[in-house]
Design a protein around this motif. Sequence first.
Motif, short mmCIF file in Angstrom:
data_model
loop_
_atom_site.label_atom_id
_atom_site.label_comp_id
_atom_site.label_asym_id
_atom_site.label_seq_id
_atom_site.Cartn_x
_atom_site.Cartn_y
_atom_site.Cartn_z
N VAL A 171 -1.77 -19.25 -22.14
CA VAL A 171 -2.60 -18.26 -22.84
C VAL A 171 -2.60 -18.52 -24.34
CG1 VAL A 171 -2.81 -15.80 -23.39
CG2 VAL A 171 -2.31 -16.51 -21.04
N GLY A 172 -1.41 -18.70 -24.91
CA GLY A 172 -1.31 -18.90 -26.35
C GLY A 172 -2.03 -20.14 -26.83
N SER A 173 -1.83 -21.26 -26.15
CA SER A 173 -2.45 -22.52 -26.56
C SER A 173 -3.97 -22.47 -26.43
CB SER A 173 -1.91 -23.68 -25.74
OG SER A 173 -0.52 -23.82 -25.94
N THR A 174 -4.44 -21.91 -25.33
CA THR A 174 -5.88 -21.85 -25.11
C THR A 174 -6.55 -20.96 -26.15
OG1 THR A 174 -5.53 -22.23 -22.75
CG2 THR A 174 -7.67 -21.36 -23.40
N ILE A 175 -5.96 -19.80 -26.41
CA ILE A 175 -6.52 -18.91 -27.43
C ILE A 175 -6.48 -19.58 -28.80
CG2 ILE A 175 -6.13 -16.74 -28.69
CD1 ILE A 175 -5.29 -15.51 -26.00
N TYR A 176 -5.36 -20.21 -29.12
CA TYR A 176 -5.22 -20.88 -30.42
C TYR A 176 -6.29 -21.96 -30.59
CZ TYR A 176 -3.11 -23.57 -34.22
OH TYR A 176 -2.90 -24.23 -35.40
N GLU A 177 -6.46 -22.78 -29.57
CA GLU A 177 -7.44 -23.86 -29.65
C GLU A 177 -8.86 -23.30 -29.79
OE1 GLU A 177 -7.01 -27.17 -29.79
OE2 GLU A 177 -5.35 -27.79 -28.52
N GLN A 178 -9.18 -22.24 -29.05
CA GLN A 178 -10.51 -21.65 -29.13
C GLN A 178 -10.75 -21.00 -30.49
OE1 GLN A 178 -12.89 -22.37 -26.89
NE2 GLN A 178 -11.24 -23.61 -26.05
N CYS A 179 -9.72 -20.40 -31.08
CA CYS A 179 -9.84 -19.82 -32.42
C CYS A 179 -10.08 -20.92 -33.45
CB CYS A 179 -8.59 -19.02 -32.78
SG CYS A 179 -8.47 -17.44 -31.93
N ARG A 180 -9.37 -22.03 -33.32
CA ARG A 180 -9.60 -23.16 -34.24
C ARG A 180 -11.05 -23.64 -34.14
NH1 ARG A 180 -5.42 -26.66 -36.22
NH2 ARG A 180 -6.98 -28.30 -35.99
N LEU A 181 -11.55 -23.75 -32.92
CA LEU A 181 -12.93 -24.20 -32.72
C LEU A 181 -13.90 -23.20 -33.33
CD1 LEU A 181 -14.70 -26.41 -31.41
CD2 LEU A 181 -14.75 -24.99 -29.36
N ALA A 182 -13.69 -21.92 -33.09
CA ALA A 182 -14.57 -20.88 -33.62
C ALA A 182 -14.56 -20.84 -35.15
CB ALA A 182 -14.17 -19.51 -33.06
N LEU A 183 -13.43 -21.19 -35.75
CA LEU A 183 -13.31 -21.20 -37.23
C LEU A 183 -13.83 -22.50 -37.84
CD1 LEU A 183 -9.81 -19.53 -37.57
CD2 LEU A 183 -12.03 -18.52 -38.17
N GLY A 184 -14.27 -23.43 -36.98
CA GLY A 184 -14.81 -24.68 -37.49
C GLY A 184 -13.77 -25.73 -37.84
N ILE A 185 -12.51 -25.50 -37.44
CA ILE A 185 -11.44 -26.45 -37.72
C ILE A 185 -11.41 -27.56 -36.68
CG2 ILE A 185 -8.94 -26.72 -38.08
CD1 ILE A 185 -8.87 -23.71 -38.78
N GLY A 186 -11.82 -27.25 -35.48
CA GLY A 186 -11.79 -28.21 -34.38
C GLY A 186 -10.48 -28.11 -33.61
N TYR A 187 -10.46 -28.73 -32.45
CA TYR A 187 -9.27 -28.73 -31.61
C TYR A 187 -8.16 -29.55 -32.24
CZ TYR A 187 -12.12 -26.93 -27.72
OH TYR A 187 -12.92 -26.17 -26.91
N LEU A 188 -6.92 -29.29 -31.80
CA LEU A 188 -5.77 -30.09 -32.25
C LEU A 188 -5.91 -31.53 -31.75
CD1 LEU A 188 -2.80 -27.67 -31.51
CD2 LEU A 188 -3.54 -28.46 -33.74
N CYS A 189 -5.26 -32.41 -32.41
CA CYS A 189 -5.23 -33.85 -32.07
C CYS A 189 -6.58 -34.42 -32.26
CB CYS A 189 -4.70 -34.12 -30.68
SG CYS A 189 -3.01 -33.56 -30.44
#
Length: 189
Positions: A171-189
């Motif tokens: 849950v935490g990783s998926t939400i974190y990754e989706q928030c990064r995408l929504a903020l325009g930062i992109g996924y990790l790695c």
Amino acid sequence: RDCISDGGGACPTRMAAAGLVSGSLAYALTAPLYLLKVRAQAHAQHGLGYQRPSGAAGYWLGSEALVLRGALLTSGQMCGYDATKKVCTQRGWLADGPTLHLCAALVAAVAAATFSAPADVVQTRLQSGGAASSARDFLGCVAAIVRSEGLPGLYTGWCVNVLRLVPTFAVGSTIYEQCRLALGIGYLC
């Protein structure tokens, strides 16, 4: 993570180091709270007399194991997650997205539980205040566990810990990754 990754993504050595540093710092700062939690749980479960630590230093009883546990857990999580994402995307097994994030979280949970299990067992025994914590230092406790239970004794509760970490990381990783995408930062790695 972004600050310490090279241009080609996360370097495993850097991720391990980042996990060790951030995990040990976070757990060192919260050690007194863990001690109080473990003592309260031991009191509730076993009816042991609730012992408040004597003096300020007493609040850090077992903190060596706790800090090591935090460092190893965070390092296992970061390495497991990042390595899974890197291997899966480079080999074309999965595109970077929620499915990959869930798979990486599963691997991260297993790695985190495996890396941290011995320190977790020692920390719990040292901080519980019961008869199982008669050894008062980290190495003495490790020796007592290995002597009485063998090496598998250091992995007591591993399955339960994996089952606890999988949904938390998923849950935490998926939400974190989706928030990064929504903020325009992109996924990790």
